[in-house]
Design a protein around this motif. Structure first.
Motif, mmCIF file in Angstrom:
data_model
loop_
_atom_site.group_PDB
_atom_site.id
_atom_site.type_symbol
_atom_site.label_atom_id
_atom_site.label_comp_id
_atom_site.label_asym_id
_atom_site.label_seq_id
_atom_site.Cartn_x
_atom_site.Cartn_y
_atom_site.Cartn_z
ATOM 1 N N MET A 288 0.853 -1.182 0.000
ATOM 2 C CA MET A 288 0.000 0.000 0.000
ATOM 3 C C MET A 288 0.887 1.229 0.000
ATOM 4 O O MET A 288 2.099 1.136 0.238
ATOM 5 N N ILE A 289 0.305 2.384 -0.271
ATOM 6 C CA ILE A 289 1.005 3.663 -0.142
ATOM 7 C C ILE A 289 -0.008 4.664 0.398
ATOM 8 O O ILE A 289 -1.149 4.724 -0.071
ATOM 9 N N ASP A 290 0.399 5.408 1.424
ATOM 10 C CA ASP A 290 -0.506 6.316 2.107
ATOM 11 C C ASP A 290 0.325 7.423 2.737
ATOM 12 O O ASP A 290 1.551 7.466 2.574
ATOM 13 N N VAL A 291 -0.327 8.316 3.472
ATOM 14 C CA VAL A 291 0.344 9.387 4.211
ATOM 15 C C VAL A 291 0.022 9.182 5.682
ATOM 16 O O VAL A 291 -1.141 9.020 6.050
ATOM 17 N N ALA B 85 -3.750 6.459 -7.017
ATOM 18 C CA ALA B 85 -4.647 5.715 -7.905
ATOM 19 C C ALA B 85 -4.690 6.316 -9.297
ATOM 20 O O ALA B 85 -5.027 5.627 -10.266
ATOM 21 N N GLU B 86 -4.352 7.615 -9.411
ATOM 22 C CA GLU B 86 -4.417 8.295 -10.700
ATOM 23 C C GLU B 86 -3.055 8.730 -11.218
ATOM 24 O O GLU B 86 -2.951 9.208 -12.347
ATOM 25 N N ARG C 265 2.098 -1.371 -9.832
ATOM 26 C CA ARG C 265 0.672 -1.043 -9.942
ATOM 27 C C ARG C 265 -0.168 -2.054 -9.161
ATOM 28 O O ARG C 265 -1.359 -2.203 -9.401
ATOM 29 N N THR C 266 0.460 -2.740 -8.204
ATOM 30 C CA THR C 266 -0.208 -3.789 -7.429
ATOM 31 C C THR C 266 -0.411 -3.370 -5.985
ATOM 32 O O THR C 266 -0.628 -4.211 -5.112
ATOM 33 N N VAL D 242 -5.034 -0.893 -6.574
ATOM 34 C CA VAL D 242 -5.913 -2.057 -6.591
ATOM 35 C C VAL D 242 -6.543 -2.178 -5.212
ATOM 36 O O VAL D 242 -5.927 -1.818 -4.201
ATOM 37 N N PRO D 243 -7.755 -2.697 -5.108
ATOM 38 C CA PRO D 243 -8.433 -2.701 -3.809
ATOM 39 C C PRO D 243 -7.949 -3.746 -2.840
ATOM 40 O O PRO D 243 -8.020 -3.550 -1.619
ATOM 41 N N ALA D 244 -7.459 -4.897 -3.310
ATOM 42 C CA ALA D 244 -7.126 -6.000 -2.402
ATOM 43 C C ALA D 244 -5.797 -6.641 -2.769
ATOM 44 O O ALA D 244 -5.752 -7.786 -3.222
ATOM 45 N N PRO D 245 -4.694 -5.929 -2.559
ATOM 46 C CA PRO D 245 -3.399 -6.495 -2.959
ATOM 47 C C PRO D 245 -2.968 -7.696 -2.142
ATOM 48 O O PRO D 245 -2.122 -8.474 -2.580
#
Length: 489
Positions: free
Chosen positions: A196-199, A465-466, A474-475, A480-483
């Motif tokens: 995942m990638i987040d802040v 996502a964009e 891209r995984t 993607v919703p459920a890596p």
């Protein structure tokens, strides 16, 4: 014991148009052996802490070059290779050594070398062989690659965002190094890929509680030498981008792997809940104007030079003008040419000036105004914890009831000393605009009547996502919703 230490760091936004060369390091920090100041810059705390540790133990600390450049775009190939080879030559001259302790960032990308930290650590490993431990402290906004884990003995990352703990984590790193050299521990690293990638700001929940939990685990379990959450850096288009968890244990890789997985899945379960809620520029300015008292801090979160943008967006300034705001100050707008013009005109002059919004689309339009030059400062600095952060030659200009700081060295707004350095009392203003995602929070929250996080313009690729990645996987969530598969909620 003979220990070699050095630092080489910058954060590379591969989408940024601001390519950098060696001059960027010279503008921020370039300290040849023995010339590093007593106080650390963000990624050089291992060197300054090492001075004290070595003195206390009677060890020989061999200092190499320490170099830091403010975040930007791609690093020039010659600049990286010359700085890398400078440090490697210093290490070669220092041999034999008993250990290496490095200050790195973890998101530096150079033309021709995607994994610069992995490249440097691997070359160091080749020089010293398999028996000499290599330790490094890194920023969590980085890419934890397999090459780095293979080359290093132990890596420690800052836990806090804002990064108020870089000295504390250097102390942790040196504790592990000392215990390793004196035979008390045998560090091994275990990594879990969160996919995942987040802040992850630690100034708010849920990240605050998660980080506090990491520190409780470290204190309660002697097997755990260090736990780190590597946030990842979404503006770095590289193959191993993403959030990961690193556990360093005393010869317990099985335990470390289980703990890293547990923490990583907790992060994944809370995906999308970490980042600060953001509002648009019209709403932010209207809310700040309506506040009963100031100062109200508006954080221009995506025009953050700390994330590699230019820091020259004018979207919020234009909104302040459109809504008739007064008693507000913008800190800062990066425009070296405008600063040069102001310097030539001198303090007290009234001149027509065009400034800002030169770097890229999505940053607004240049501002044209007749401005009063209130104050000029050569080589201005602000505070960030124990560090002094340069923001270059700077000009305080005033027009239409607004104050603006123009600067020539890109830097995000860390501390109210950004304003006082130019003669502005931040407590006397109704609105303070800072270009920062969250590093400003520790120093500004004690003085702020309110803090508003504003998404203004598009200078930074902030929606993975964009984002048009070419090299990153891209995984990952949110691409993607459920890596992890359907079995993981």
């Amino acid at each position: 014991m003979r220990v070699f230490t050095a630092a080489l760091a910058t954060e590379t936004n591969t989408f940024s148009p601001i390519c950098i060369d060696r001059r960027a390091f010279e503008a921020s920090l370039y300290a040849p052996p023995g010339q590093h100041p007593a106080t650390p810059t963000l990624c050089t705390a291992p060197l300054t802490v090492g001075r004290r540790v070595a003195a206390e133990r009677g060890w020989t600390l061999i200092e190499g070059t320490a170099a830091w450049a403010d975040p930007a775009g791609l690093l020039n190939r010659e600049a990286y290779e010359s700085l890398r080879d400078e440090i490697l030559d210093q290490l070669r001259a220092a041999l034999p050594v008993d250990a290496i302790v490095m200050g790195l960032h973890g998101a530096m990308v150079a033309d021709g070398t995607e994994d610069t930290e992995g490249d440097l650590l691997a070359r160091m490993r080749d020089l010293v062989g398999p028996g000499v431990p290599i330790f490094a402290e890194l920023d969590p906004h980085s890419h934890l690659t397999a090459k780095r884990v293979t080359a290093a003995t132990a890596l420690v990352f800052f836990k806090e965002f804002p990064h108020t703990d870089f000295v504390d984590r250097a102390e942790d790193l040196w504790r592990i190094a000392v215990d390793t050299l004196e035979g008390r521990v045998d560090p091994v690293m275990s990594v879990f890929d969160c996919r995942m990638i987040d802040v992850y700001p630690t100034s708010r929940e849920p990240m605050r509680g998660i980080v506090d939990g990491l520190m409780r685990r470290e204190q309660a379990d002697a097997d755990i030498l260090s736990l780190s959450i590597v946030h990842g850096f979404m503006a770095g288009d590289v193959p191993e981008m993403g959030t990961k968890v690193l556990a360093v244990t005393n010869a317990r890789p099985d335990k470390g792997a289980a703990m890293a997985r547990e923490i990583g899945l907790e992060l994944f379960a809370r995906r999308g809940t970490f980042i600060m809620p953001q509002i648009g520029p019209d709403e932010a300015v209207a809310e700040a104007l309506a506040a009963p008292r100031g100062p109200v801090v508006i954080a221009d979160v995506w025009d953050n030079p700390g994330g590699g943008t230019a820091g020259d967006a004018t979207v919020l300034l234009a909104t302040l003008l459109a809504q008739g705001a007064r008693d507000a100050v913008i800190g800062t707008i990066w425009d070296p040419m405008a600063v040069q013009i102001c310097m030539a005109a001198g303090e007290g002059a009234s001149i027509p000036l065009r400034f800002g919004a030169k770097s890229a689309p999505g940053t607004g339009q240049p501002i044209d105004a007749r401005v009063e030059i209130v104050r000029l400062v050569r080589d201005a600095h602000m505070r960030f914890g124990d560090s002094a952060v340069p923001f270059g030659d700077a000009a305080h200009i005033r027009f239409d009831g607004l104050d603006v700081i123009l600067n020539s060295t890109r830097a995000q707004g860390f501390d109210p000393s950004l304003f006082t350095a130019l003669g502005i009392d931040p407590l006397a203003k109704k609105i303070l605009v800072v270009k920062s995602t969250n590093h400003f929070h520790a120093a500004f929250s004690p003085i702020a009547a309110a803090i508003l996080y504003c998404s203004a313009g598009t200078p930074y690729p902030n929606n993975p996502a964009e984002t048009a990645y070419r090299r990153a996987p891209r995984t990952l969530w949110p691409m993607v919703p459920a890596p992890h598969g359907a079995s993981i909620p």
